[in-house]
Enzyme design. Structure first.
Site, PDB file in Angstrom:
ATOM      1  N   CYS A  62     -11.918  -2.732  -4.948  1.00 16.63           N
ATOM      2  CA  CYS A  62     -10.478  -3.014  -4.941  1.00 16.63           C
ATOM      3  C   CYS A  62     -10.131  -4.495  -5.003  1.00 16.63           C
ATOM      4  O   CYS A  62      -9.033  -4.894  -4.684  1.00 16.63           O
ATOM      5  CB  CYS A  62      -9.824  -2.366  -3.723  1.00 16.63           C
ATOM      6  N   HIS A  65       9.619 -14.860   0.877  1.00 14.45           N
ATOM      7  CA  HIS A  65      10.703 -13.889   0.980  1.00 14.45           C
ATOM      8  C   HIS A  65      11.400 -13.672  -0.356  1.00 14.45           C
ATOM      9  O   HIS A  65      11.761 -12.559  -0.715  1.00 14.45           O
ATOM     10  CB  HIS A  65      11.682 -14.350   2.044  1.00 14.45           C
ATOM     11  N   ARG A  73     -13.069 -19.202  -1.922  1.00 14.75           N
ATOM     12  CA  ARG A  73     -12.295 -18.588  -3.000  1.00 14.75           C
ATOM     13  C   ARG A  73     -10.966 -19.299  -3.243  1.00 14.75           C
ATOM     14  O   ARG A  73     -10.320 -19.097  -4.270  1.00 14.75           O
ATOM     15  CB  ARG A  73     -12.078 -17.090  -2.734  1.00 14.75           C
ATOM     16  N   GLU A  99     -17.417  -6.397   2.114  1.00 10.66           N
ATOM     17  CA  GLU A  99     -17.074  -7.773   1.756  1.00 10.66           C
ATOM     18  C   GLU A  99     -18.122  -8.764   2.239  1.00 10.66           C
ATOM     19  O   GLU A  99     -18.150  -9.907   1.799  1.00 10.66           O
ATOM     20  CB  GLU A  99     -15.720  -8.147   2.396  1.00 10.66           C
ATOM     21  N   ARG A 120      -2.465  -2.861   1.734  1.00  8.14           N
ATOM     22  CA  ARG A 120      -2.704  -4.002   2.626  1.00  8.14           C
ATOM     23  C   ARG A 120      -1.640  -3.997   3.728  1.00  8.14           C
ATOM     24  O   ARG A 120      -0.545  -4.535   3.556  1.00  8.14           O
ATOM     25  CB  ARG A 120      -2.615  -5.314   1.843  1.00  8.14           C
ATOM     26  N   ASN A 158     -13.280  -9.897  -3.948  1.00 12.19           N
ATOM     27  CA  ASN A 158     -12.789 -11.270  -3.749  1.00 12.19           C
ATOM     28  C   ASN A 158     -13.592 -11.958  -2.645  1.00 12.19           C
ATOM     29  O   ASN A 158     -14.117 -13.046  -2.814  1.00 12.19           O
ATOM     30  CB  ASN A 158     -11.308 -11.288  -3.344  1.00 12.19           C
ATOM     31  N   ASP A 159     -13.658 -11.290  -1.493  1.00 12.60           N
ATOM     32  CA  ASP A 159     -14.409 -11.879  -0.391  1.00 12.60           C
ATOM     33  C   ASP A 159     -15.914 -11.785  -0.625  1.00 12.60           C
ATOM     34  O   ASP A 159     -16.652 -12.703  -0.298  1.00 12.60           O
ATOM     35  CB  ASP A 159     -14.025 -11.207   0.936  1.00 12.60           C
ATOM     36  N   ARG A 171      -5.634   0.143   4.665  1.00 17.36           N
ATOM     37  CA  ARG A 171      -6.565  -0.794   5.286  1.00 17.36           C
ATOM     38  C   ARG A 171      -5.930  -1.319   6.564  1.00 17.36           C
ATOM     39  O   ARG A 171      -4.770  -1.746   6.544  1.00 17.36           O
ATOM     40  CB  ARG A 171      -6.859  -1.951   4.335  1.00 17.36           C
TER      41      ARG A 171
HETATM   42  C1  PEP Z   1     -11.103  -8.489  -1.321  1.00 18.76           C
HETATM   43  O1  PEP Z   1     -11.571  -9.310  -0.529  1.00 18.76           O
HETATM   44  O2  PEP Z   1     -11.584  -8.276  -2.449  1.00 18.76           O
HETATM   45  C2  PEP Z   1      -9.892  -7.727  -0.976  1.00 18.76           C
HETATM   46  C3  PEP Z   1      -9.475  -6.736  -1.732  1.00 18.76           C
HETATM   47  O3  PEP Z   1      -9.225  -8.112   0.136  1.00 18.76           O
HETATM   48  P1  PEP Z   1      -8.198  -9.343   0.181  1.00 18.76           P
HETATM   49  O4  PEP Z   1      -8.064  -9.883  -1.228  1.00 18.76           O
HETATM   50  O5  PEP Z   1      -6.930  -8.806   0.742  1.00 18.76           O
HETATM   51  O6  PEP Z   1      -8.924 -10.282   1.098  1.00 18.76           O
HETATM   52 MG    MG Z   2     -10.843  -9.389   1.524  1.00 21.07          MG
END
Ligand code: PEP
Ligand code: MG
Length: 755
Positions: free
Chosen positions: A682, A369, A645, A611, A476, A634-635, A512
């Site tokens: 992204c 917060h 990760r 992903e 997000r 990322n995923d 998303r």
């Molecule tokens: C990702 O997985 O790259 C992504 C953008 O989603 P998040 O980081 O919110 O899992």
């Molecule tokens: Mg993701």
């Protein structure tokens, strides 16, 4: 109180107070205390270990273990059960201590005959000053009441330690010396910006002097008065004209106010008073429990709730002791940098914003917060800086780099000079980036790249105009759900999505749908505990199983669009059937819209995150159902290399710039290009200049990143010859190298690409 304890905690507290008042040496008093505690807890053993220089715990007194071991048995923090209790700063209760993996047998103590063990940390000023242990010959389970009683006793012991007679002042100074060296620490960027200034410690501890009550009824009255004053002060703060009117931080503070009126919290403090503590002693007890729970809890939502409670407890203590101040009431230096262990959103608002240059908080994450409020105020914030408070004193010089997430405590002259230069360069760079704001993101050979930004809360929206982003490539939506105490209602969702579209104007926005589950647990949506949450019931898997949730969210998006263009994207799709099912729900909502005579979006685009690697083999089947794809690197990286990760041990094991990963990405991009399917990316890769350069070399033309990266990435694009890079990369992707990072960096340096 349990059957195990003789006489209950009030009798024991009285006895402890008598012992403390005796005109004896601290060591003699300690010896008497272990005897009294062992008798009261009906335990064969009671031992006290205290922290000495070099993070070593030394046995200072014992009833039951071999007296010869006193001042001889020593354990490092983290070693054995006692060291583990100190390391975790949480109680440990074991019916069979020797079967615990951390059990370390010390022959000099003769402790092998004892089966069960209960140990609690002795906490002083937020640090572990020692460990209090009881042991029994039989295998017994210690109950909640006994653990609480031990924690209360440990508080009283902490007072004795604080008198400085047990561990000498010289030794404390020795540890102080180590504290005074320059120190650099990596944290997490939670609000961007750089500052240099003087450390101000947020929480000069409220020293509770009286722990044991004379008259419990009087203490209950004092508590009631203080809670009344606390509630009023929070209500006043909410009503003050100083508050920024809109945004999630408002919601966050409303939740905070709700806690101040929480009956359960109040009841727990009242219970603690009944055990014989003063009102402030009781608040501290309950606060200690909250902190201990905080250490064990990884769910960010629950941690945040506990953090709010900690903030409230501090406020209540200040009301009770009549010292109603944090450092916020002191006169701050002009360039104050606030350092806190944890901090509530309301506490940050107490400070004079004209003097506050940056904030460092040990326990803080992006959805904390206080982080939301800091971003709303535009104050740089670095979080996850564990241990900083052990190394810093008020008045120390400190540099906070909220662009990369580093802090420098007591920087040496050369660091200061180097940083001064670096800051000047950054200031200059920032001016250059600002000048680039309205320039096209176009390469030297005329290739245009769409640079979009990622967002999730209304406080992120002003960055659209500041950075000149081409749009929002990833919104997000789960963040709104994560900062709320209850499920956001349809109207609240419509309002948020509407304000995002208003702020974006003609620029595209990709919403998303909820990406929750896994470690993003919402308390109002609990599923079963999972072995592997990252591979579990999350994102689209969860929302397809709870279709009402998805239906309402899609309804909110359609209502917010109200005839404007709308782009919706589904997370973690692993199979075409999932996307078809989600589309089916969207179709139903569109029909509903029609029935009600409300306008359809002027243009509706449906996309999927990429992903899960399995999707790479379904592109032709997927094609009829999607208008675009966005790679969540990322995923994707995590599933491609089978690497968690979030696991720091694995952080450097594989590289996103590995030839295999880049070939995989190139194949997807080429296939999508051939099918005329727009594709972007992204994940975090998009915001790092070298990685972004590689992505453009592979053929990506739309990338979405954190707002602060737009300037640096645009500078990179404008200095790049894409055709030349693409030709070079073609020669690299079959190499056996672990990573192409070095080669790509050399390319950038040789060709004058700004990275
Ligand atoms: C990702 O997985 O790259 C992504 C953008 O989603 P998040 O980081 O919110 O899992
Ligand atoms: Mg993701």
């Amino acid at each position: 109180m349990s059957a195990g304890a003789a006489g209950g905690p009030r009798v024991l507290l009285r006895r402890l107070r008598e012992v403390m008042a005796e005109p004896e040496s601290a060591q003699v008093r300690l010896d008497k205390l272990v005897r009294a505690i062992a008798a009261n807890m009906v335990a064969e053993v009671c031992s006290i270990y205290l922290m000495r220089a070099g993070n070593v715990l030394e046995l200072f007194a014992t009833e039951g273990l071999n007296p010869e071991a006193v001042h001889k048995t020593r354990l490092k923090v983290g070693e054995g059960l006692v060291g583990t209790i100190a390391d975790n700063a949480t109680p440990l209760s074991l019916p069979e201590a020797s079967s615990h993996p951390k059990f370390a047998y010390r022959p000099e103590t003769g402790e092998e005959i004892y089966h069960s063990l209960l140990g609690v940390p002795i906490l002083r000023a937020g640090h572990v000053a020692g460990v209090l242990v009881v042991q029994n010959r039989t295998m017994r389970e210690y109950d909640e009441d006994e653990i609480e009683a031990m924690q209360t006793i440990a508080m009283v012991l902490a007072e004795l330690v604080g008198q400085g007679q047990l561990v000498e002042a010289a030794e404390i100074r020795q540890t102080e010396y180590a504290r005074k060296l320059p120190y650099r620490l990596d944290g997490q960027v939670l609000a961007e910006g750089i500052a240099q200034g003087i450390a101000v410690l947020h929480e000069p501890r409220v020293a509770v002097e009286r722990l044991i009550a004379e008259n419990p009824a009087e203490e209950q009255d004092r508590l009631a008065l203080a809670i009344g004053a606390l509630q009023k002060s929070i209500d006043d703060m909410m009503a003050s004209g100083d508050m920024i009117a809109e945004g999630e931080h408002r919601e966050v503070l409303e939740t905070f106010r709700m806690f101040a009126h929480d009956k359960g919290w109040r009841a727990r403090i009242q219970e603690a008073i009944k055990t014989g503590l003063t009102a402030e002693g009781a608040v501290e007890r309950v606060q200690m429990e909250t902190r201990a729970r905080m250490i064990a809890i990884t769910d960010p939502y629950l941690r945040e709730r506990l953090n709010d409670l900690d903030d409230l407890a501090n406020r209540l203590l200040r009301h009770l002791t009549g010292r109603a101040d944090t450092a916020s009431k002191d006169i701050l230096p002009d360039d104050a940098i606030l350092v806190a262990r944890s901090m509530g959103p309301a506490e940050l608002l107490d400070y004079d914003r004209t003097r506050l240059k940056a904030v460092v908080i040990e326990e803080c994450s992006p959805t904390s917060h206080v982080a939301i409020v800091a971003r709303a105020l535009g104050i740089p914030l670095v979080g996850r800086t564990e241990g900083v408070l052990d190394r810093i004193d008020a008045g120390d010089a400190i540099i906070v780099d909220g662009d990369v997430g580093q802090i420098f405590v007591r920087p040496t002259a050369d660091v200061l000079a180097a940083y001064g230069d670096a800051m000047a360069v950054k200031v200059q760079r920032r001016a250059e980036y600002a000048a680039l704001r309205d320039m096209p993101a176009e390469s030297l050979d005329g290739v245009s790249v769409s640079l979009m930004m990622n967002a999730g809360l209304t406080v992120d929206l002003p960055h659209l105009a500041e950075t000149g982003a081409a749009g929002i490539g990833l919104f997000r939506t789960e963040l709104q759900f994560m900062v709320s105490a209850t499920m956001p209602r349809l109207a609240a969702q419509v309002e948020l999505y509407g304000s995002v579209l208003d702020a974006a104007g003609d620029r595209p926005v990709i919403f998303r749908t909820l990406d929750i589950g896994g470690d993003k647990v919402l308390p109002y949506l609990v599923g079963p505990r999972e072995e592997n949450p990252a591979l579990g019931w999350r994102a689209i898997r969860l929302t397809l199983d709870r279709p009402a949730l998805l239906r309402y969210q899609l309804r909110a998006l359609l209502m917010a669009a109200g005839g404007r263009p709308l782009s919706v994207m589904f997370p973690m799709v692993a199979d075409v059937s999932e996307l078809r099912a989600a589309r089916g729900i969207l179709e139903r909502e569109l029909s509903r819209l029609e029935r009600l005579g409300q306008p359809r979006p002027s243009r509706l685009r449906v996309g999927t995150m990429f992903e899960v690697p399995a999707l790479a083999f379904q592109l032709p089947a997927l094609r009829p159902y999607v208008d675009f794809i966005s790679i969540g690197s990322n995923d994707l990286f995590q599933f491609f290399f089978a690497v968690d990760r979030a696991n720091p041990r694995m952080a450097d094991r594989y590289d996103t710039l590995a030839p295999s990963m880049l070939r995989f990405l190139r194949q997807i991009v080429q296939e999508c290009d051939a099918a005329g399917l727009p594709i972007g990316l992204c994940g975090e890769m998009a915001g790092r200049p070298l990685e972004a350069m590689a992505l453009i070399g592979l053929g990506l033309r739309s990338i979405s990143m954190q707002p602060g990266a737009i300037g640096p990435i645009k500078a990179m694009v404008r200095s790049l010859n894409v055709a030349e890079l693409a030709r070079y990369m073609d020669t690299l992707l079959t190499l056996p190298d672990r990573s192409l990072r070095g080669k790509l960096r050399n390319f950038a340096l040789d060709h004058g690409v700004t990275i």
